[in-house]
Design a protein around this motif. Structure first.
Motif, PDB file in Angstrom:
ATOM      1  N   UNK A 174       3.381 -11.500  11.044  1.00 18.84           N
ATOM      2  CA  UNK A 174       3.346 -10.245   9.850  1.00 18.84           C
ATOM      3  C   UNK A 174       5.006  -9.887   9.721  1.00 18.84           C
ATOM      4  N   UNK A 175       5.771  -9.665   8.550  1.00 18.56           N
ATOM      5  CA  UNK A 175       6.516  -8.981   8.289  1.00 18.56           C
ATOM      6  C   UNK A 175       5.990  -7.519   8.009  1.00 18.56           C
ATOM      7  N   UNK A 176       6.270  -5.741   8.114  1.00 18.93           N
ATOM      8  CA  UNK A 176       6.266  -4.775   7.703  1.00 18.93           C
ATOM      9  C   UNK A 176       7.318  -4.765   7.249  1.00 18.93           C
ATOM     10  N   UNK A 177       7.560  -4.106   5.610  1.00 18.77           N
ATOM     11  CA  UNK A 177       8.732  -3.150   6.104  1.00 18.77           C
ATOM     12  C   UNK A 177       8.076  -1.615   5.337  1.00 18.77           C
ATOM     13  N   UNK A 178       8.525  -0.427   6.116  1.00 19.78           N
ATOM     14  CA  UNK A 178       7.854   0.594   5.673  1.00 19.78           C
ATOM     15  C   UNK A 178       9.484   1.233   4.790  1.00 19.78           C
ATOM     16  N   UNK A 179       8.997   1.851   3.525  1.00 20.18           N
ATOM     17  CA  UNK A 179       9.870   2.585   2.877  1.00 20.18           C
ATOM     18  C   UNK A 179       9.648   3.892   2.112  1.00 20.18           C
ATOM     19  N   UNK A 180       9.749   4.820   2.922  1.00 19.87           N
ATOM     20  CA  UNK A 180       9.882   6.461   2.754  1.00 19.87           C
ATOM     21  C   UNK A 180      10.394   6.896   1.414  1.00 19.87           C
ATOM     22  N   UNK A 181       9.118   7.945   0.998  1.00 19.09           N
ATOM     23  CA  UNK A 181       9.493   8.018  -0.358  1.00 19.09           C
ATOM     24  C   UNK A 181      10.341   9.606  -0.032  1.00 19.09           C
ATOM     25  N   UNK A 182      10.910  10.887  -1.052  1.00 18.23           N
ATOM     26  CA  UNK A 182      11.395  11.858  -1.086  1.00 18.23           C
ATOM     27  C   UNK A 182      10.271  12.134  -0.545  1.00 18.23           C
ATOM     28  N   UNK A 183       9.658  12.538  -0.490  1.00 18.21           N
ATOM     29  CA  UNK A 183       8.285  13.545  -0.143  1.00 18.21           C
ATOM     30  C   UNK A 183       8.289  13.316   0.956  1.00 18.21           C
ATOM     31  N   UNK A 235      12.586  -0.403   8.004  1.00 13.72           N
ATOM     32  CA  UNK A 235      12.795   0.977   7.378  1.00 13.72           C
ATOM     33  C   UNK A 235      13.164   0.792   6.237  1.00 13.72           C
ATOM     34  N   UNK A 236      13.151   1.347   4.830  1.00 12.84           N
ATOM     35  CA  UNK A 236      13.654   1.334   4.011  1.00 12.84           C
ATOM     36  C   UNK A 236      13.852   2.993   3.867  1.00 12.84           C
ATOM     37  N   UNK A 237      15.138   3.763   3.972  1.00 17.22           N
ATOM     38  CA  UNK A 237      15.252   5.303   3.786  1.00 17.22           C
ATOM     39  C   UNK A 237      16.217   5.830   2.757  1.00 17.22           C
ATOM     40  N   UNK A 238      16.341   5.775   1.789  1.00 17.94           N
ATOM     41  CA  UNK A 238      17.213   5.858   1.161  1.00 17.94           C
ATOM     42  C   UNK A 238      17.750   7.131   0.606  1.00 17.94           C
ATOM     43  N   UNK A 239      18.945   7.224  -0.744  1.00 12.45           N
ATOM     44  CA  UNK A 239      19.508   8.211   0.182  1.00 12.45           C
ATOM     45  C   UNK A 239      18.911   9.734  -0.939  1.00 12.45           C
ATOM     46  N   UNK A 240      17.659   9.141  -1.671  1.00 12.28           N
ATOM     47  CA  UNK A 240      16.583   9.586  -2.597  1.00 12.28           C
ATOM     48  C   UNK A 240      15.934  10.845  -1.719  1.00 12.28           C
ATOM     49  N   UNK A 241      16.166  10.662   0.179  1.00  8.67           N
ATOM     50  CA  UNK A 241      15.412  10.893   0.291  1.00  8.67           C
ATOM     51  C   UNK A 241      16.135  12.186   1.654  1.00  8.67           C
ATOM     52  N   UNK A 242      17.405  12.433   0.847  1.00  7.43           N
ATOM     53  CA  UNK A 242      17.930  13.375   1.225  1.00  7.43           C
ATOM     54  C   UNK A 242      19.489  12.940   2.213  1.00  7.43           C
ATOM     55  N   UNK A 272      18.739  13.799   7.596  1.00  5.83           N
ATOM     56  CA  UNK A 272      17.082  14.265   6.649  1.00  5.83           C
ATOM     57  C   UNK A 272      16.641  12.652   6.357  1.00  5.83           C
ATOM     58  N   UNK A 273      17.854  12.273   6.580  1.00  5.97           N
ATOM     59  CA  UNK A 273      16.934  10.520   6.330  1.00  5.97           C
ATOM     60  C   UNK A 273      17.313  10.046   7.893  1.00  5.97           C
ATOM     61  N   UNK A 274      17.779  10.099   9.281  1.00  7.44           N
ATOM     62  CA  UNK A 274      17.912   9.966  10.053  1.00  7.44           C
ATOM     63  C   UNK A 274      16.748  10.307  10.678  1.00  7.44           C
ATOM     64  N   UNK A 291       1.103  -0.889  -0.141  1.00  7.98           N
ATOM     65  CA  UNK A 291       0.392   0.018   0.451  1.00  7.98           C
ATOM     66  C   UNK A 291       1.080   1.001  -0.432  1.00  7.98           C
ATOM     67  N   UNK A 292       1.166   2.445  -0.977  1.00  3.86           N
ATOM     68  CA  UNK A 292       1.351   3.242  -0.691  1.00  3.86           C
ATOM     69  C   UNK A 292       0.499   4.436  -1.564  1.00  3.86           C
ATOM     70  N   UNK A 293       1.471   5.381  -1.083  1.00  3.89           N
ATOM     71  CA  UNK A 293       0.761   7.065  -0.665  1.00  3.89           C
ATOM     72  C   UNK A 293       2.599   7.932  -1.387  1.00  3.89           C
ATOM     73  N   UNK A 294       2.053   9.222  -0.996  1.00  8.20           N
ATOM     74  CA  UNK A 294       2.448  10.173  -1.127  1.00  8.20           C
ATOM     75  C   UNK A 294       3.656  10.144  -1.368  1.00  8.20           C
ATOM     76  N   UNK A 295       3.858  10.259   0.358  1.00  9.80           N
ATOM     77  CA  UNK A 295       4.853   9.938   1.270  1.00  9.80           C
ATOM     78  C   UNK A 295       5.867   8.563   1.948  1.00  9.80           C
ATOM     79  N   UNK A 296       5.010   7.291   1.731  1.00  6.53           N
ATOM     80  CA  UNK A 296       5.228   6.453   2.336  1.00  6.53           C
ATOM     81  C   UNK A 296       4.722   5.517   1.576  1.00  6.53           C
ATOM     82  N   UNK A 297       5.550   4.386   1.275  1.00  8.62           N
ATOM     83  CA  UNK A 297       4.733   2.593   0.979  1.00  8.62           C
ATOM     84  C   UNK A 297       5.038   1.420   1.640  1.00  8.62           C
ATOM     85  N   UNK A 298       4.193   0.800   2.717  1.00  9.08           N
ATOM     86  CA  UNK A 298       4.403  -0.010   3.181  1.00  9.08           C
ATOM     87  C   UNK A 298       3.893  -1.496   2.600  1.00  9.08           C
ATOM     88  N   UNK A 299       5.198  -2.749   2.628  1.00  7.00           N
ATOM     89  CA  UNK A 299       4.821  -4.043   2.605  1.00  7.00           C
ATOM     90  C   UNK A 299       4.503  -4.597   3.294  1.00  7.00           C
TER      91      UNK A 299
END
Length: 116
Positions: free
Chosen positions: A84-93, A50-57, A61-63, A26-34
């Motif tokens: 349940x295993x959940x991965x939260x991925x941050x989008x650049x926004x 949690x996955x916060x890539x260098x594209x975020x900042x 900012x990432x921390x 499930x995803x939106x503008x800010x995050x995607x949850x797997x």
């Protein structure tokens, strides 16, 4: 900080949660949850990564984004089904989002991913 039993640590666990059979997203503008449930973990507590890539900042900012996501998830751990295993991925926004926006996005996307 999440308790140790609620943390995803291994690369294979992240991959399984994101790409494994039966995984939902499930995803939106800010995050995607797997989310993914495996039979081997049926009665064990949920785990979150949690996955916060260098594209975020940059590192600061990432921390900060990771800390906010972690705090938001920590308040919702009891609502995540067992096994349940959940991965939260941050989008650049997510870097420019306020706490309220990020918390609301986590609530919405987590609910959607857990229902599927």
């Amino acid at each position: 900080m999440l308790p140790a039993r609620h943390r995803l640590r291994e690369r294979t666990d992240f991959t399984s949660a994101v790409r494994g059979p039966g995984a939902s997203r499930a995803g939106g503008r800010l995050i995607v949850v797997h989310a993914n449930r495996t039979d081997a973990r049926a009665d064990l507590p949920p785990r979150v990564g949690f996955v916060v890539s260098k594209a975020v900042g940059n590192a600061v900012v990432r921390n900060r984004t990771k800390r906010r996501l972690r705090a938001s998830i920590a308040t919702r751990l009891t609502g995540i089904p067992a096994g349940l295993d959940v991965v939260v991925r941050a989008n650049p926004a997510a870097a420019a989002a306020t706490w309220d926006e990020l918390d609301l996005a986590v609530a919405r996307q987590l609910d959607k991913a857990c229902r599927r």
